[in-house]
Design a protein around this motif. Structure first.
Motif, mmCIF file in Angstrom:
data_model
loop_
_atom_site.group_PDB
_atom_site.id
_atom_site.type_symbol
_atom_site.label_atom_id
_atom_site.label_comp_id
_atom_site.label_asym_id
_atom_site.label_seq_id
_atom_site.Cartn_x
_atom_site.Cartn_y
_atom_site.Cartn_z
ATOM 1 N N PRO A 146 51.330 32.422 24.877
ATOM 2 C CA PRO A 146 49.979 31.901 25.122
ATOM 3 C C PRO A 146 49.569 30.752 24.198
ATOM 4 O O PRO A 146 49.621 30.884 22.972
ATOM 5 N N PHE B 192 46.461 36.659 26.841
ATOM 6 C CA PHE B 192 45.862 35.426 26.352
ATOM 7 C C PHE B 192 45.881 35.422 24.826
ATOM 8 O O PHE B 192 46.036 36.461 24.187
ATOM 9 N N TRP B 193 45.747 34.231 24.250
ATOM 10 C CA TRP B 193 45.770 34.097 22.795
ATOM 11 C C TRP B 193 44.559 34.783 22.174
ATOM 12 O O TRP B 193 43.449 34.701 22.692
ATOM 13 N N THR C 247 40.911 32.272 26.840
ATOM 14 C CA THR C 247 41.355 31.785 25.535
ATOM 15 C C THR C 247 40.163 31.516 24.636
ATOM 16 O O THR C 247 40.244 31.666 23.406
ATOM 17 N N TYR D 12 46.650 30.793 29.797
ATOM 18 C CA TYR D 12 45.728 29.874 29.145
ATOM 19 C C TYR D 12 44.579 29.628 30.098
ATOM 20 O O TYR D 12 44.781 29.482 31.316
ATOM 21 N N ASP E 185 46.917 28.409 22.141
ATOM 22 C CA ASP E 185 45.670 28.773 21.467
ATOM 23 C C ASP E 185 44.546 27.809 21.860
ATOM 24 O O ASP E 185 44.667 27.059 22.831
ATOM 25 N N LYS E 186 43.458 27.829 21.093
ATOM 26 C CA LYS E 186 42.283 27.034 21.447
ATOM 27 C C LYS E 186 42.514 25.531 21.362
ATOM 28 O O LYS E 186 41.730 24.748 21.913
#
Length: 505
Positions: free
Chosen positions: A335, A303-304, A68, A64, A337-338
């Protein structure tokens, strides 16, 4: 005549001194006492911190950071810091609760990747959350919050900090090592002396922004980062921490696909063995260098990324069998997310994974079996080596044979037929890894025996080996086998075998 007298005197004095020195320094050789009749260790052996690390077995990675929000895997280092703008407050407690439900014992948070963006208020650079794009980002301190969450959940924790820094103008110089990298590691160590691992990626040098230089910088990672100083300094603060990668206390298993070799030694020859040897180790390696398998929980990057999905529960269980079940540890990347959270679908699949592990590897049938062995080491004053030690769930006890006995058979018998699918074995590795070859047999009636799991390579055991009796890790569960007896036969060992545990599922 005087010269002869002098020579005679010198000769007499020297001969007298020689005789005197023999009488003074000649010590009668005595053997060291061994009241507990403990087997001699087969070196090398793990340090205490390496042993604690191995016992963690299964833990999470949380990639993260800046990537991301930029949809990259490797940032360039030139990213605008305001791009880091979580839509919610990042929540490491949510991350760790989700992976704990999967059966994981800890996690490692990525707090600085190759782009150099730091997820804590560091004194070494302005390229950090201090200048993030919103309050969710500016008030984030991932090392602080992650450590606090792990402790509250009774989990182990650590941090990934990239040695490579594509943002720093000093990368490639001595100033970067002393004033940036080593200081960052020291700052992270202060977030908790109970950390279990600090993770250093193998990527070291290449093209990058480098403070506006926009050039290519390459370093010799074996000497550039002053690892001996780093290791000693970190261990003084965090005595149980393992420095992964350039720290030379655990090795990369050799792929990112979630599998280790069926033959897997915990010993290796770092610096001499090829990196592709990571899946297998080196049988007579001079260094205790256990393998860690890093793998992805999702179907895209570390990463996402938009549209990604978690792998199936069956695939994840296969990875578990092929890593933890093959004498390695598994660090599985999940991972956020935002939003700074794990997606709901990931949380559900992690819970399902934990349920599958507990269902398939939860009920130990060996506990209600009659256990017999072909040889038992003579007990000492305060320790015995009886067969009961295999099923007592005590990590400090083990079964052993007499010195010189390198082959042995352990037999489990039940009065009624049992449905069996897996055998889980553990060596007592505090005294070294020993077993070179073994096989398993089953009996439907308790009298007639036949070999099983012949598709598996049954060489090493090590810390833990899980054998699917149908010989397949991709379709391991099946209908199982109805048996009244099961044998583990040690065919060859470096020295008398020491088994800490055998479980049957």
């Amino acid at each position: 005549m005087n010269i002869k007298k002098v020579l005679f005197g010198v000769t007499f004095i020297m001969s007298t001194m020689a005789g005197h020195s023999q009488s003074v320094f000649q010590v009668k050789q005595q053997s060291l006492p061994n009241p507990d009749n403990e087997p001699t260790a087969v070196f090398p052996v793990p340090s205490d911190r390496q042993m604690k690390w191995q016992e963690t077995e299964f833990y999470a990675f949380f990639h993260y950071g800046m990537n991301t929000y930029t949809n990259r895997e490797w940032g360039l280092g030139s990213e605008d810091v305001t791009l880091f703008a979580p839509t919610k407050k990042p929540n490491p407690t949510q991350w760790l609760k989700a992976v704990k439900a999967a059966g994981m014992k800890g996690g490692i948070a990525v707090v600085k990747h190759h782009d150099g963006f730091c997820l804590w208020p560091t004194s070494t650079t302005d390229h950090s959350i201090v200048n993030a794009g919103n309050e969710n980002g500016k008030t984030t301190n991932i090392p602080r919050d992650f450590a606090k969450a792990a402790r509250s959940l009774g989990m182990k924790y650590g941090f990934y900090v990239s040695p490579w820094d594509r943002n720093s103008q000093y990368y490639g110089t001595e100033k970067y090592v002393n004033d940036v990298f080593l200081r960052q590691c020291a700052e992270l160590a202060q977030y908790g002396k109970d950390q279990f691992e600090m993770w250093f990626d193998g990527a070291n040098g290449g093209d990058g922004y480098y403070g506006g230089r926009n050039t290519t910088v390459n370093v010799d990672r074996s000497t550039y980062y002053d690892i001996p100083n780093l290791r000693d300094s970190i261990h003084k603060v965090c005595p149980d921490i393992i420095l992964w990668g350039v720290g030379a206390e655990a090795r990369w298993i050799g792929n990112e696909a979630g599998w280790a070799g069926e033959t897997n030694w915990l010993t290796d020859e770092r610096g001499y063995a090829p990196e592709s040897n990571g899946m297998y180790g080196t049988e007579d390696g001079w260094q205790w260098d256990p393998g860690e398998s890093d793998a992805k929980f999702t179907d895209k990057g570390w990463f996402w990324h938009e549209g990604e999905k978690p792998l199936s529960v069956e695939r994840l269980f296969q990875m578990y069998l092929e890593t933890v079940g093959r004498n390695a540890t598994l660090i599985l990347n999940c991972p956020p997310d935002k939003t700074g959270l794990l997606p709901d679908i990931d949380v559900r699949v992690l819970k399902d994974m934990g349920n599958m592990i507990r269902t398939r590897l939860g009920k130990d049938l060996a506990q209600k079996a009659k256990v017999s062995v072909s040889n038992t080491r003579k007990a000492g004053a305060n320790r015995n080596y009886a067969a009961k030690n295999l099923t007592d769930n005590n990590k400090n006890t083990y079964w052993a044979t007499d010195d010189g006995v390198k082959q042995a058979t352990i037999t489990f018998n039940w009065d009624k037929s049992q449905t069996v699918r897996y055998v889980d074995m553990m060596e007592y590795i505090r005294k070294g890894q020993r077993v070179r070859k073994f096989h398993i047999e089953i009996s439907e009636d308790g009298k007639t025996w036949k070999p099983i799991a012949e598709k598996c390579t049954t060489t090493t055991i090590g810390y833990k080996r899980i054998i699917p009796l149908n010989g397949s890790t991709s379709d391991s569960y099946g209908k199982g086998y109805q048996v009244k007896g099961l044998k583990v036969v040690i065919d060859d060992s470096k020295a008398c075998p020491l088994l800490h545990s055998i479980k049957v599922f």
